[in-house]
Design a protein around this motif. Sequence first.
Motif, PDB file in Angstrom:
ATOM      1  N   GLU A 120      35.215  33.037  47.052  1.00 50.69           N
ATOM      2  CA  GLU A 120      35.142  34.223  47.911  1.00 50.69           C
ATOM      3  C   GLU A 120      33.718  34.750  47.892  1.00 50.69           C
ATOM      4  O   GLU A 120      33.166  35.017  46.819  1.00 50.69           O
ATOM      5  CB  GLU A 120      36.106  35.298  47.411  1.00 50.69           C
ATOM      6  CG  GLU A 120      36.141  36.520  48.323  1.00 50.69           C
ATOM      7  CD  GLU A 120      36.071  37.838  47.566  1.00 50.69           C
ATOM      8  OE1 GLU A 120      35.303  38.715  48.040  1.00 50.69           O
ATOM      9  OE2 GLU A 120      36.744  37.997  46.538  1.00 50.69           O
ATOM     10  N   ASP A 318      43.378  44.203  45.196  1.00 47.90           N
ATOM     11  CA  ASP A 318      42.557  43.084  44.730  1.00 47.90           C
ATOM     12  C   ASP A 318      43.290  42.278  43.651  1.00 47.90           C
ATOM     13  O   ASP A 318      43.161  41.052  43.591  1.00 47.90           O
ATOM     14  CB  ASP A 318      41.219  43.595  44.196  1.00 47.90           C
ATOM     15  CG  ASP A 318      40.092  42.594  44.426  1.00 47.90           C
ATOM     16  OD1 ASP A 318      40.254  41.707  45.282  1.00 47.90           O
ATOM     17  OD2 ASP A 318      39.067  42.696  43.744  1.00 47.90           O
ATOM     18  N   HIS A 322      44.172  38.286  44.104  1.00 48.72           N
ATOM     19  CA  HIS A 322      43.818  37.251  43.131  1.00 48.72           C
ATOM     20  C   HIS A 322      45.050  36.511  42.611  1.00 48.72           C
ATOM     21  O   HIS A 322      45.013  35.284  42.441  1.00 48.72           O
ATOM     22  CB  HIS A 322      43.026  37.856  41.974  1.00 48.72           C
ATOM     23  CG  HIS A 322      41.574  38.054  42.286  1.00 48.72           C
ATOM     24  ND1 HIS A 322      41.106  39.138  42.986  1.00 48.72           N
ATOM     25  CD2 HIS A 322      40.481  37.283  42.028  1.00 48.72           C
ATOM     26  CE1 HIS A 322      39.786  39.029  43.143  1.00 48.72           C
ATOM     27  NE2 HIS A 322      39.392  37.919  42.557  1.00 48.72           N
ATOM     28  N   ASN A 335      34.265  34.125  42.447  1.00 48.05           N
ATOM     29  CA  ASN A 335      33.857  35.249  43.274  1.00 48.05           C
ATOM     30  C   ASN A 335      32.340  35.389  43.237  1.00 48.05           C
ATOM     31  O   ASN A 335      31.738  35.362  42.161  1.00 48.05           O
ATOM     32  CB  ASN A 335      34.487  36.549  42.758  1.00 48.05           C
ATOM     33  CG  ASN A 335      36.004  36.514  42.808  1.00 48.05           C
ATOM     34  OD1 ASN A 335      36.584  36.051  43.779  1.00 48.05           O
ATOM     35  ND2 ASN A 335      36.642  37.010  41.761  1.00 48.05           N
ATOM     36  N   TRP A 337      29.830  38.113  44.027  1.00 49.10           N
ATOM     37  CA  TRP A 337      29.797  39.554  44.306  1.00 49.10           C
ATOM     38  C   TRP A 337      28.434  40.160  44.001  1.00 49.10           C
ATOM     39  O   TRP A 337      27.675  39.641  43.171  1.00 49.10           O
ATOM     40  CB  TRP A 337      30.841  40.281  43.447  1.00 49.10           C
ATOM     41  CG  TRP A 337      32.269  39.995  43.792  1.00 49.10           C
ATOM     42  CD1 TRP A 337      32.751  39.429  44.941  1.00 49.10           C
ATOM     43  CD2 TRP A 337      33.418  40.268  42.983  1.00 49.10           C
ATOM     44  NE1 TRP A 337      34.120  39.342  44.889  1.00 49.10           N
ATOM     45  CE2 TRP A 337      34.563  39.847  43.705  1.00 49.10           C
ATOM     46  CE3 TRP A 337      33.596  40.832  41.720  1.00 49.10           C
ATOM     47  CZ2 TRP A 337      35.856  39.979  43.201  1.00 49.10           C
ATOM     48  CZ3 TRP A 337      34.882  40.958  41.220  1.00 49.10           C
ATOM     49  CH2 TRP A 337      36.003  40.541  41.954  1.00 49.10           C
ATOM     50  N   THR A 364      32.946  34.843  38.030  1.00 51.75           N
ATOM     51  CA  THR A 364      32.235  35.713  38.960  1.00 51.75           C
ATOM     52  C   THR A 364      30.732  35.538  38.797  1.00 51.75           C
ATOM     53  O   THR A 364      30.217  35.596  37.679  1.00 51.75           O
ATOM     54  CB  THR A 364      32.594  37.194  38.726  1.00 51.75           C
ATOM     55  OG1 THR A 364      34.020  37.354  38.818  1.00 51.75           O
ATOM     56  CG2 THR A 364      31.927  38.086  39.767  1.00 51.75           C
TER      57      THR A 364
END
Length: 562
Positions: A120, A318, A322, A335, A337, A364
């Motif tokens: 994502e 969220d 997930h 992710n 971000w 992440t």
Amino acid sequence: MIKEQLQHMIVDAVKTVDASASFTPHLEKPAIVAHGDLATNVALTLSKQLGKKPRELAERIQKNIKDDIGLIEEITIAGPGFLNFKIKSSFWVKSLQNITQLNDSFGTSKKYAGQKAVVEFVSANPTGPLHIGNARGGPLGDAICSLLTATGYDVTREFYVNDIGGQIDQLGRTMLYWMGEKTGKVKVEIDFAGGKGYQGEYVKELADRALADMGEGVMSLPEAEAVTKLGLKGIEYLQLEIKRDCQDMGIKFDSWIHEKDILGDGVTKKYLDELKAKNMVTEKDGATWFAPHDDYLADRECVLERSDGGRPTYFANDIAYHVEKYKRGYNLLLNIWGSNHHGHVPRVQAGVKALGCDPTKIETVLYQYVRVKRGNDAVKMSKRGGNFVLAREVLDEVGRDAFRFFLLSRSPEAHLDFDLELAKQKSAENPVYYVQYAHARISSILAKAAAEGHVFDGKFNAAYENLLNLPEEIQLAQKILSFPEMIEGAALGREPHKVIYYLIELAQAFQQYYDRARGDERYRVISADKTMTQAKLYFIACIRQVIKNGLAVLGISAPEKM
């Protein structure tokens, strides 16, 4: 490959000392060139296990290495027991066959075949156009996806649209305000100075577009209804704009997941009910809070349902989003971000763990934001954006290749200065131009050779093993043959900037080699010696192929002419 062949020899040699030994020796390039081409610390790491002193074990390994293929020129022992290997030059040249045999596939592997990853990225707030800060996540996420694909992952590129909540109403209310200012048919009070409305010319543009599409009748509706309708219409316009910006960056998403659908389909409610049933929530100040109660989940309290009627928060949605990724069968949930999401990472991991999912599958990458400069001066905020520099403005000014290259040029956690003037230069000072020019220059040499009767057929000739023997040729051969390992490392570390560094170093090494021909005919590519010319053409074609493959991973073109 040479490294794998050498690893097998080392393993066999160690097993002459202890047949039960099971390991994969680590090989790396020594810091000092005189120490050889590859080195291993295997004698140090296994000495305790095998009951031998490191130096003594190194000597045993050295003595028992069986080189049936004549790969090794020399083995030396350094320090407390490091084994250094000098590889015969002919083997580096012979290994170049791997490049022309695989061509565009050189550098790829099946190491993670069968693994599925969902990545994502971008996921920009849809209440405004894409700004340069969010845009950094675009090339970054896209290049990481390409790296994962290059190592065998089945990758899904995903955009998560945050299209519900108070921000949508705020957008709709601001649009209604500007419609009223234009027509005089409605009066809306907004405290812009207090941050209650969206700034920037883009909101006026949205209001004008909505007025043209929906007519003035929308202003006659009750204010709350008009605000909702306009907010959704504004989101629709902006999402189309963001999609177009991403497409022009060279990014194509496989799926777009809407927060409003997760909430509207009852997915969030299902998981909130499960958390309540597990006694993982608490009521406080009229709101429902996530309240985990084990060591991993401690200190992750966060509101799940607001006090104003129990509306789920972004955090609640969220978590649901997930968990649904796990249900779709992904092995890796990655992710990309912005750094302002730092505190959100452990909360999401705590949420999925509370619902029975493995939080270690979530990774992440947090990236810092971007400062746009023109030389030494910071670029002012966009009037259209109001308080940020638009990605579209930068993209239109410098073009896709420079846009992607510069945004990928530093580690995600490092702040990035994007110099517009440098990105547009057609000189060696501009790194993307420099790398692309190396590819174009080799293409030009190959074309010139063909025009002079040296048609390059792309086939390897065993004679090249002895013809390509200059020190710079062997060093360049080692560099381009390290490409697959570099790609695998960049994929594992989620670090596409390492591909940038590699390509710049390769382009520099090629340029130095090419420049030597002005004073030394041994470095000249095209000469009267047809066999030597073919050898040199083969060699530079391998370099060109690796530059092309590296640029392809980054989503950057490899021009034939510049």
